[in-house]
Design a protein around this motif. Structure first.
Motif, mmCIF file in Angstrom:
data_model
loop_
_atom_site.group_PDB
_atom_site.id
_atom_site.type_symbol
_atom_site.label_atom_id
_atom_site.label_comp_id
_atom_site.label_asym_id
_atom_site.label_seq_id
_atom_site.Cartn_x
_atom_site.Cartn_y
_atom_site.Cartn_z
ATOM 1 N N PRO A 139 12.086 -3.417 9.447
ATOM 2 C CA PRO A 139 12.381 -1.990 9.338
ATOM 3 C C PRO A 139 11.155 -1.123 9.083
ATOM 4 N N ARG A 140 10.054 -1.731 8.658
ATOM 5 C CA ARG A 140 8.842 -0.951 8.359
ATOM 6 C C ARG A 140 8.044 -0.771 9.637
ATOM 7 N N ALA A 141 8.381 0.281 10.390
ATOM 8 C CA ALA A 141 7.766 0.503 11.703
ATOM 9 C C ALA A 141 6.248 0.591 11.603
ATOM 10 N N GLU A 142 5.733 1.250 10.567
ATOM 11 C CA GLU A 142 4.284 1.359 10.417
ATOM 12 C C GLU A 142 3.639 -0.011 10.244
ATOM 13 N N ALA A 143 4.307 -0.891 9.506
ATOM 14 C CA ALA A 143 3.770 -2.224 9.296
ATOM 15 C C ALA A 143 3.764 -3.022 10.592
ATOM 16 N N ALA A 184 0.831 -1.201 0.000
ATOM 17 C CA ALA A 184 0.000 0.000 0.000
ATOM 18 C C ALA A 184 0.864 1.248 0.000
ATOM 19 N N ASP A 185 0.299 2.336 -0.533
ATOM 20 C CA ASP A 185 0.998 3.625 -0.530
ATOM 21 C C ASP A 185 1.004 4.273 0.845
ATOM 22 N N SER A 186 0.081 3.857 1.721
ATOM 23 C CA SER A 186 -0.070 4.522 3.016
ATOM 24 C C SER A 186 -0.474 3.514 4.077
ATOM 25 N N ARG A 187 -0.237 3.887 5.323
ATOM 26 C CA ARG A 187 -0.678 3.047 6.428
ATOM 27 C C ARG A 187 -2.198 2.924 6.443
ATOM 28 N N GLU A 188 -2.880 4.003 6.136
ATOM 29 C CA GLU A 188 -4.346 3.948 6.085
ATOM 30 C C GLU A 188 -4.814 2.882 5.109
ATOM 31 N N GLY A 189 -4.217 2.873 3.920
ATOM 32 C CA GLY A 189 -4.610 1.883 2.926
ATOM 33 C C GLY A 189 -4.272 0.470 3.356
ATOM 34 N N ALA A 190 -3.088 0.275 3.925
ATOM 35 C CA ALA A 190 -2.683 -1.059 4.367
ATOM 36 C C ALA A 190 -3.616 -1.593 5.448
ATOM 37 N N GLU A 191 -3.964 -0.747 6.399
ATOM 38 C CA GLU A 191 -4.831 -1.195 7.492
ATOM 39 C C GLU A 191 -6.253 -1.461 7.005
ATOM 40 N N ALA A 192 -6.722 -0.662 6.053
ATOM 41 C CA ALA A 192 -8.048 -0.904 5.489
ATOM 42 C C ALA A 192 -8.074 -2.239 4.751
#
Length: 285
Positions: A241-245, A211-219
């Motif tokens: 390394p992908r802290a948001e993930a 995903a391009d964004s955390r919002e998109g990945a979580e959705a």
């Protein structure tokens, strides 16, 4: 192919033979997807190798050539009854030339990282496997949709921005395989992410989650998790390394189960992690 050991004969594996290797992987607690072989093998049918002694399967490795520049190695296995005889190394030596001059990637279990370093691989980062019953964050996101035929070309093009090589044929098989659930995240009609959930030996696995964004990945993750059965766990391999993930996985109650190290033969190989929230597969990259 010529024998690579007095006791070992190496050959390319048929699809049905590789299903047996997937069973070995399940016995090693790798938790392969139920249809993984049907997605993996056609990607490079010449890149799946098995070793035999006395006509019996004893070893395996895959060296899948994605492009003229990139290959991925996986399923490096010797049956437990035949370990300690050098058969794995002979299988590796016979199969690895299939990659030619390509950069080769792999995901190494901790016990094997030193072995791969001696073979010319360089560590880049760790992939952490998370699993559990995810807590959904809310109602379905309006920008997430089930993947349909009209999305396939755009998703193959998007995938090429998230992976070291173009793999359009694999992506189409993966998105449409029996039992797989695929969702796309669209922003103003353009692909901004996609994810796939597939049945595995235990629970269901997510991969990829791009995903391009955390919002998109979580959705996307929430939409995929909605397909779980009442007692099923969700499994996802997340680049450390992908802290948001990592935060997205832990925020949904998933916990670490195991870790592997992504390694490449070229220490300067770009990691291609900008959009990666979940790895497609540790066996095929």
């Amino acid at each position: 192919m010529q024998p690579t050991h007095p006791e070992l004969t190496l050959s390319r594996a048929r699809l049905d033979e590789w299903q047996r290797i997937a069973d070995w992987a399940a016995e090693e607690q790798w938790n392969p997807g139920l249809r993984d072989v049907h997605g993996f093998h056609p990607t490079d049918p010449e890149g799946f190798f098995v070793g035999r002694t006395g006509g019996q399967l004893v070893s395996a490795v895959s060296v899948v050539n994605y492009s003229a520049r990139f290959a991925f190695l996986g399923y490096y296995l010797v049956h437990p009854e035949h370990r300690g005889r050098g058969l794995g190394l002979r299988t590796w030596q016979g199969a690895f030339p299939h990659a030619g001059a390509r950069v080769v990637g792999l995901d190494a279990v901790p016990a094997q990282t030193a072995t791969y370093r001696r073979s010319g691989f360089h560590s880049q980062y760790e992939n952490v496997r998370y699993a559990g019953r995810p807590a959904l964050s809310g109602p379905p996101h309006p920008d997430v949709h089930p993947v349909g035929p009209e999305h396939l070309d755009a998703l193959a093009a998007y995938d090429a921005r998230c992976f070291p090589a173009e793999r359009a044929s694999f992506v189409r098989r993966w998105l449409t395989a029996e039992g797989h659930h695929a969702h796309v995240y669209l922003r103003e009609g353009e692909v901004a992410g996609y994810g796939v959930l597939r049945p595995a030996r235990a629970g269901r696995r997510v991969g990829p989650l791009f995903a391009d964004s955390r919002e998109g990945a979580e959705a996307l993750l929430d939409a995929l998790a909605a397909h779980l059965g009442p007692e099923e766990e969700l499994w996802i391999d997340v680049p450390e390394p992908r802290a948001e993930a990592v935060e997205s996985a832990t925020a949904r109650g998933l916990t670490p189960r195991s870790v592997t190290t992504r390694m490449y033969t070229d220490p300067a190989q770009p990691p291609h992690l900008e959009r990666v929230y979940g790895v497609t597969s540790l066996e095929l990259g």
